[in-house]
Design a protein around this motif. Structure first.
Motif, PDB file in Angstrom:
ATOM      1  N   LYS A   1       7.550  -8.670  -9.987  1.00  0.00           N
ATOM      2  CA  LYS A   1       6.614  -9.461  -8.692  1.00  0.00           C
ATOM      3  C   LYS A   1       6.454  -9.185  -7.962  1.00  0.00           C
ATOM      4  N   ILE A   2       4.911  -9.041  -7.097  1.00  0.00           N
ATOM      5  CA  ILE A   2       4.391  -8.877  -6.029  1.00  0.00           C
ATOM      6  C   ILE A   2       3.785 -10.045  -5.319  1.00  0.00           C
ATOM      7  N   CYS A   3       5.073 -10.654  -5.050  1.00  0.00           N
ATOM      8  CA  CYS A   3       4.645 -12.348  -4.033  1.00  0.00           C
ATOM      9  C   CYS A   3       2.972 -12.502  -2.914  1.00  0.00           C
ATOM     10  N   VAL A   4       3.429 -11.882  -2.227  1.00  0.00           N
ATOM     11  CA  VAL A   4       2.439 -11.487  -1.417  1.00  0.00           C
ATOM     12  C   VAL A   4       0.767 -10.711  -2.136  1.00  0.00           C
ATOM     13  N   THR A   5       0.413 -10.874  -0.961  1.00  0.00           N
ATOM     14  CA  THR A   5      -1.249  -9.929  -0.254  1.00  0.00           C
ATOM     15  C   THR A   5      -1.687  -9.573   0.806  1.00  0.00           C
ATOM     16  N   GLU A   6      -1.544  -7.970   0.797  1.00  0.00           N
ATOM     17  CA  GLU A   6      -2.497  -7.472   1.697  1.00  0.00           C
ATOM     18  C   GLU A   6      -3.246  -8.205   2.873  1.00  0.00           C
ATOM     19  N   GLY A   7      -2.356  -9.021   4.031  1.00  0.00           N
ATOM     20  CA  GLY A   7      -3.150  -8.950   5.046  1.00  0.00           C
ATOM     21  C   GLY A   7      -2.983 -10.305   5.568  1.00  0.00           C
ATOM     22  N   GLN A   8      -1.818 -10.234   4.580  1.00  0.00           N
ATOM     23  CA  GLN A   8      -1.295 -11.996   4.630  1.00  0.00           C
ATOM     24  C   GLN A   8      -0.861 -12.713   5.373  1.00  0.00           C
ATOM     25  N   GLN A   9      -0.510 -13.912   6.157  1.00  0.00           N
ATOM     26  CA  GLN A   9       0.110 -14.359   7.163  1.00  0.00           C
ATOM     27  C   GLN A   9       1.566 -14.942   6.849  1.00  0.00           C
ATOM     28  N   VAL A  10       2.995 -14.207   6.743  1.00  0.00           N
ATOM     29  CA  VAL A  10       4.098 -15.000   5.784  1.00  0.00           C
ATOM     30  C   VAL A  10       4.833 -15.370   7.509  1.00  0.00           C
ATOM     31  N   LYS A  11       5.517 -16.053   6.883  1.00  0.00           N
ATOM     32  CA  LYS A  11       6.704 -17.093   7.896  1.00  0.00           C
ATOM     33  C   LYS A  11       8.185 -16.041   7.788  1.00  0.00           C
ATOM     34  N   LYS A  12       8.225 -15.927   8.136  1.00  0.00           N
ATOM     35  CA  LYS A  12       9.925 -16.017   8.358  1.00  0.00           C
ATOM     36  C   LYS A  12      10.782 -16.412   7.352  1.00  0.00           C
ATOM     37  N   GLY A  13      11.533 -15.064   6.135  1.00  0.00           N
ATOM     38  CA  GLY A  13      12.405 -15.770   5.018  1.00  0.00           C
ATOM     39  C   GLY A  13      11.565 -16.050   4.017  1.00  0.00           C
TER      40      GLY A  13
ATOM     41  N   PRO B   1       8.332 -13.618  10.989  1.00  0.00           N
ATOM     42  CA  PRO B   1       7.250 -13.979  10.843  1.00  0.00           C
ATOM     43  C   PRO B   1       5.777 -12.944  11.123  1.00  0.00           C
ATOM     44  N   GLY B   2       5.117 -12.697  10.838  1.00  0.00           N
ATOM     45  CA  GLY B   2       3.741 -11.716  10.401  1.00  0.00           C
ATOM     46  C   GLY B   2       2.413 -11.888   9.692  1.00  0.00           C
ATOM     47  N   VAL B   3       2.262 -10.211   9.681  1.00  0.00           N
ATOM     48  CA  VAL B   3       1.192  -9.603   8.833  1.00  0.00           C
ATOM     49  C   VAL B   3       1.408  -8.271   8.146  1.00  0.00           C
ATOM     50  N   ILE B   4       1.027  -8.925   6.541  1.00  0.00           N
ATOM     51  CA  ILE B   4       1.890  -7.773   5.479  1.00  0.00           C
ATOM     52  C   ILE B   4       0.650  -7.046   5.338  1.00  0.00           C
ATOM     53  N   GLY B   5       0.792  -5.791   5.786  1.00  0.00           N
ATOM     54  CA  GLY B   5       0.483  -4.520   5.744  1.00  0.00           C
ATOM     55  C   GLY B   5       0.386  -3.548   4.293  1.00  0.00           C
ATOM     56  N   GLU B   6      -0.615  -2.773   4.265  1.00  0.00           N
ATOM     57  CA  GLU B   6      -1.142  -2.274   2.736  1.00  0.00           C
ATOM     58  C   GLU B   6       0.156  -2.069   1.843  1.00  0.00           C
ATOM     59  N   ILE B   7       0.041  -2.666   0.159  1.00  0.00           N
ATOM     60  CA  ILE B   7       0.956  -2.616  -0.483  1.00  0.00           C
ATOM     61  C   ILE B   7       0.919  -1.442  -1.585  1.00  0.00           C
ATOM     62  N   PRO B   8       1.557  -0.147  -1.049  1.00  0.00           N
ATOM     63  CA  PRO B   8       1.348   1.040  -2.169  1.00  0.00           C
ATOM     64  C   PRO B   8       1.926   0.726  -3.692  1.00  0.00           C
ATOM     65  N   VAL B   9       2.310  -0.325  -3.695  1.00  0.00           N
ATOM     66  CA  VAL B   9       3.582  -0.222  -4.771  1.00  0.00           C
ATOM     67  C   VAL B   9       2.676  -1.160  -6.111  1.00  0.00           C
ATOM     68  N   ARG B  10       2.979  -1.243  -7.261  1.00  0.00           N
ATOM     69  CA  ARG B  10       2.775  -1.903  -8.562  1.00  0.00           C
ATOM     70  C   ARG B  10       3.769  -2.461  -8.959  1.00  0.00           C
TER      71      ARG B  10
ATOM     72  N   SER C   1      13.228   2.293  -5.352  1.00  0.00           N
ATOM     73  CA  SER C   1      14.143   2.876  -4.856  1.00  0.00           C
ATOM     74  C   SER C   1      14.258   2.702  -3.320  1.00  0.00           C
ATOM     75  N   PRO C   2      16.011   2.465  -2.940  1.00  0.00           N
ATOM     76  CA  PRO C   2      15.693   2.539  -0.918  1.00  0.00           C
ATOM     77  C   PRO C   2      15.052   3.145  -0.037  1.00  0.00           C
ATOM     78  N   MET C   3      14.514   4.766  -1.283  1.00  0.00           N
ATOM     79  CA  MET C   3      13.545   5.369  -0.226  1.00  0.00           C
ATOM     80  C   MET C   3      11.675   5.161  -0.500  1.00  0.00           C
ATOM     81  N   THR C   4      11.572   3.910  -1.227  1.00  0.00           N
ATOM     82  CA  THR C   4      10.381   3.685  -1.517  1.00  0.00           C
ATOM     83  C   THR C   4       9.925   2.913  -0.820  1.00  0.00           C
ATOM     84  N   GLN C   5       8.815   2.545  -0.025  1.00  0.00           N
ATOM     85  CA  GLN C   5       8.271   1.861   1.670  1.00  0.00           C
ATOM     86  C   GLN C   5       7.212   1.060   0.220  1.00  0.00           C
ATOM     87  N   LEU C   6       7.454  -0.151   1.153  1.00  0.00           N
ATOM     88  CA  LEU C   6       7.034  -2.009  -0.089  1.00  0.00           C
ATOM     89  C   LEU C   6       5.358  -2.421   0.736  1.00  0.00           C
ATOM     90  N   THR C   7       6.081  -2.226   2.187  1.00  0.00           N
ATOM     91  CA  THR C   7       5.101  -2.287   2.865  1.00  0.00           C
ATOM     92  C   THR C   7       5.610  -2.254   4.374  1.00  0.00           C
TER      93      THR C   7
END
Length: 373
Positions: free
Chosen positions: A71-83, A174-183, A189-195
């Protein structure tokens, strides 16, 4: 009579007639040039630097366990809170590992209990001299081994719980979500950048400062140990976006590297800008403008300076009201209308201001009021 001679005679006759009738002929009007007296004054010079914004806590989000992305719970450019939950990885294997670790812990606890009973029994029998020291020591060692097994089993349970928790990836800042290259469905794996999570409550503007600007910022006499305090007291900075919009919040100097780049002759500095409305994003470019005061400098308008190839000159007015060209060196104030004169003039000199481009050497530029009438 020749035709041209007739015209000349007529012209003379008309002129004589006008003069005899008392008609005034037009006279040449003499006009003084606008001049100014050079004085020293205090001004503020705007320094401009190209800048790129970066979040104070830009975090690369990567998983700590391998598995299928569920599951991907956020979208690109979304403002998120810590946690806040960002991604969920398949947790079934981690759940099974936790259950197995918990079962091993129960077995270890049971073995520890049995070893304890045997040790206590042998200790009681040894006190009654029924069993030997060897049997007592052997049962004691078995009990200690059982205790160690319990510790290991508990560690395995805790490790399994941590791995299960890693299946749910949350925002560390807290911050803004960047590009999400995965689906969803990708194997990660630990080598995969999610965002990239840009912590944008505070933004840093990175700039390169020349040695000349550094000398202006850090005046002579400031000790190396006091540079950080001195930098913190520098004037606030304005960030101008590429479209010309001025960012509403002012920035302050945060840090200045202590090493000058030998190839560029500059230092890298960071300025911090508050970003309460989330208007700034990592990667955006613009211009930093800072105003630094200069005291006791001679400022003249740019239109008073005449450019001749690679030289600059002004026309100085002498005592007899004639102009003489004087070569000067100038510095740009950055305001688009004035120059600072660094050499060639003295305080109190009178120079031609408006119309300097029309003046020639030795030309009279000032006329008394009586002569102008």
């Amino acid at each position: 009579m020749n035709k041209n001679l007739k015209l000349l005679v007529c012209s003379i006759g008309i002129t004589t007639g006008l003069l005899s009738c008392g008609v005034d002929m037009p006279k040449e009007t003499q006009t003084s040039y606008e001049t100014m007296t050079v004085k020293k004054s205090d001004i503020e010079l705007p320094y401009k630097f190209s800048a790129r914004m970066k979040g104070q806590n830009d975090v690369t989000v990567t998983p700590q366990v391998s598995g299928q992305l569920m599951k991907i719970c956020v979208t690109e450019g979304q403002q998120v809170k810590k946690g806040q939950t960002l991604f969920i990885i398949d947790s079934r294997n981690a759940q099974l590992e936790l259950e197995a670790a918990q079962a091993n812990l129960q077995a270890a606890l049971a073995a520890e209990s049995s070893a304890k009973l045997e040790y206590e029994s042998n200790k009681n029998l040894f006190d009654k001299k029924i069993v030997s020291r060897y049997m007592l020591d052997n049962s004691e060692n078995s009990y200690k081994q059982a205790q160690a097994s319990v510790v290991q089993a508990r560690a395995s349970v805790n490790r399994a719980k941590v791995n299960l928790g890693f299946c749910t990836i949350t925002a560390t800042v807290p911050g803004v979500i960047g590009e999400i290259p995965v689906r969803i469905g990708d194997q990660v794996s630990p080598m995969t950048q999610l965002t990239l999570l840009s912590g944008n409550t505070t933004m840093y503007a990175e700039i390169s400062i020349t040695e000349a600007a550094i000398e202006n910022m850090v005046k002579e006499g400031v000790k190396a140990s006091d540079i950080e305090k001195h930098i913190a007291q520098l004037p606030p900075a304005t960030f101008i976006m590429k479209n010309g919009t001025e960012y509403p919040h002012k920035g302050r100097f945060a840090s200045l590297t202590g090493v000058v780049n030998t190839s560029t002759g500059s230092m890298t500095a960071k300025l911090s800008f508050p970003n309460p409305d989330g208007l700034l994003y990592s990667g955006i470019q613009g211009t930093i403008v800072m105003n630094f005061g200069e005291k006791g400098v001679m400022v003249i308008p740019q239109y008073a300076v005449v450019r001749l190839q690679d030289k600059s000159q002004v026309y100085k007015v002498k005592a007899d009201s004639t102009a003489t060209a004087v070569e000067v060196t100038t510095e740009d104030t950055g305001n688009g209308k004035d120059f600072i004169v660094t050499s060639g003039l003295n305080e109190g000199d009178v120079i031609v201001a408006t119309g300097a481009n029309n003046v020639t050497e030795g030309m009279k530029v000032l006329f008394p009021e009586a002569e102008k009438k």
